[in-house]
Write an enzyme that holds these catalytic residues in place. Structure first.
Site, PDB file in Angstrom:
ATOM      1  N   SER A 142       2.935  74.999  -2.796  1.00  0.00           N
ATOM      2  CA  SER A 142       3.769  74.965  -1.595  1.00  0.00           C
ATOM      3  C   SER A 142       4.987  75.866  -1.710  1.00  0.00           C
ATOM      4  O   SER A 142       4.872  77.079  -1.841  1.00  0.00           O
ATOM      5  CB  SER A 142       4.163  73.513  -1.307  1.00  0.00           C
ATOM      6  N   ASP A 175       6.622  78.470   4.470  1.00  0.00           N
ATOM      7  CA  ASP A 175       6.646  78.424   3.007  1.00  0.00           C
ATOM      8  C   ASP A 175       5.332  78.975   2.472  1.00  0.00           C
ATOM      9  O   ASP A 175       4.495  79.479   3.223  1.00  0.00           O
ATOM     10  CB  ASP A 175       6.937  77.012   2.496  1.00  0.00           C
TER      11      ASP A 175
END
Length: 447
Positions: A103, A242
């Protein structure tokens, strides 16, 4: 029973360091393959996606080996956003979805997230069963029952079309200039393509991944570069994703940054007006600002709080029949459209409101005044447990007493990094700073 290597969002850590080793990925693949292939037939399949980290090649191969050794057939998507795996797992009639990503973490980290056949992330109970299989070992399939693996070339196209379908029919983004920062991550192709196909003028940054630059001074955790680009290009909006594109941070035309709380406030109030907000409530975590809670109360909209982690938000949404939730950090979950947070879909919802209302981003991205909030992180090493120290607990109790009646304090261990997170909110910033400082100091001394 506590989980040993699963955290709040799958297994995560530094690549080539336990538990994120090729050997562990192989064992995990075999264990989860056995967990989902209980009837012994050879019709089971698993979808695997990844972000752009260098270590993704290693984990993709190791997981494929483990899964095929138990008879699972593997469909490899290549670099795609995390929500694409959640969407394509049920679409492709797979029994399991796997996303290889850490992530928002730096490139040296990686992680493995699992999705069930319904496209939702696995429960704590399922993860504990898989851990038990990892430790016990899994008997491989007979030679004639070994699974196959193949590349799926159009997985990204399927995701792009699904995302575009969430934008209101008949509307376009003509005349709107958007800066999109893809964090050199999984959406480096999908996000600019979706925006351009819907008619926007697109300024692309963070779209040159090299395996080592994901989230590096870009993306939702470092939005300043995009903010500068918005001002320099005279853009109407900035969208920062992200590394795996499941979260978003917005930037208005003045370069001001807006977090997930402001976007959730906008969507909740708009959906409530339209009669679309199921349960007349928003689901958010304990990290969301008190200002959001007050804003929703003023509009007679409920707020359901959960522990930190988009997985827990989704679990509460499913249990209560809610269709909107998320996190201050930018995970926006809209179960009418997706099974997990999707930064690109959330950005399109904001753009749709800009088109519908005619308002500028600066108006829509400031829904409420935030209560002053301060978050500080303290890194710790393996084997350390500073929150168990008596002096740390005493400092926490004192800080809570100091904020009593005017604010709140939240102390927790991160589920994705070796950090103690110390967060407080208070209208009086002097009291706020003092409360956080005394807890941080106590934790640092304990370490």
């Amino acid at each position: 029973m506590t989980r040993k290597f699963f955290g709040t969002d799958g297994v995560r850590g530094t690549a080539n360091t336990y538990p994120m080793t090729a050997e562990m990925a192989l064992r995990l693949g075999a264990a989860v393959g056995r967990y989902f292939r209980r009837d012994g037939s050879n019709v089971h399949r698993v979808v695997i996606g990844k972000d752009t980290r260098l270590s993704g090649y290693m984990f993709e191969n190791a997981l494929t080996a483990g899964l095929t050794s138990t008879g699972m057939n593997v469909l490899l998507l290549g670099p795609v956003p995390t929500p694409a795996v959640g969407l394509l797992t049920p679409s492709m009639r797979a029994d399991l979805g796997v996303m290889i990503s850490a992530s928002h973490n730096p490139a040296h980290d990686n992680g493995i997230k699992f999705f069930g056949p319904d496209g939702f992330k696995l429960s704590d109970e399922a993860e504990m069963e898989i851990e038990a299989l990892v430790e016990a070992g899994v008997e491989p399939a007979q030679a004639r029952n070994i699974g196959r693996a193949q590349r799926i070339d159009d997985g990204l196209f399927r995701y792009v079309e699904r995302v575009k379908s969430t934008f209101p029919e008949g509307r376009r983004l003509d005349g709107i200039k958007v800066v999109v920062d893809c964090a050199n991550g999984a959406a480096y192709r999908a996000a600019p393509e979706v925006l351009w196909e819907l008619g926007a003028e697109v300024v692309k940054i963070g779209v040159s991944p090299n395996g080592l630059n994901i989230n590096e001074n870009c993306g939702s955790t470092s939005p300043q570069t995009a903010a500068e680009a918005v001002v320099a290009h005279g853009a109407d909006l900035g969208i920062c994703l992200d590394g795996d594109a499941d979260r978003i941070i917005l930037i208005d035309e003045t370069g001001k940054i807006a977090d997930g709380d402001q976007l959730m406030a906008l969507l909740a109030s708009r959906w409530a007006e339209e009669g679309r907000l199921k349960g007349n409530a928003l689901v958010a975590t304990v990290m969301s600002n008190l200002g959001l809670e007050r804003f929703l109360a003023g509009k007679n909209i409920g707020l359901e709080r959960t522990g930190v982690g988009d997985r827990y938000v989704v679990e509460r949404m499913r249990a209560g029949g809610f269709n909107l939730g998320g996190e201050q950090s930018g995970h926006i979950v809209m179960t009418d459209y997706a099974t997990t947070g999707d930064g690109l879909m959330a950005g399109l919802q904001f753009l749709a409101e800009m088109v519908r209302s005619g308002h500028r981003a600066s108006t829509l991205a400031k829904q409420f005044e935030t209560v002053p909030q301060l978050l500080k992180n303290v890194r710790f090493s393996a084997g350390q447990a500073p929150l168990d120290e008596v002096k740390v607990q005493a400092a926490i109790q004192q800080a809570e007493a100091d904020l009593s009646g005017s604010g709140r304090l939240l102390i927790r261990k991160s589920g994705t990094e070796p950090l103690i997170r110390v967060m407080a909110e208070c209208e009086d910033e002097d009291r706020l700073n003092a409360a956080v400082a005394q807890v941080v100091e106590a934790v640092q001394k304990a370490l």
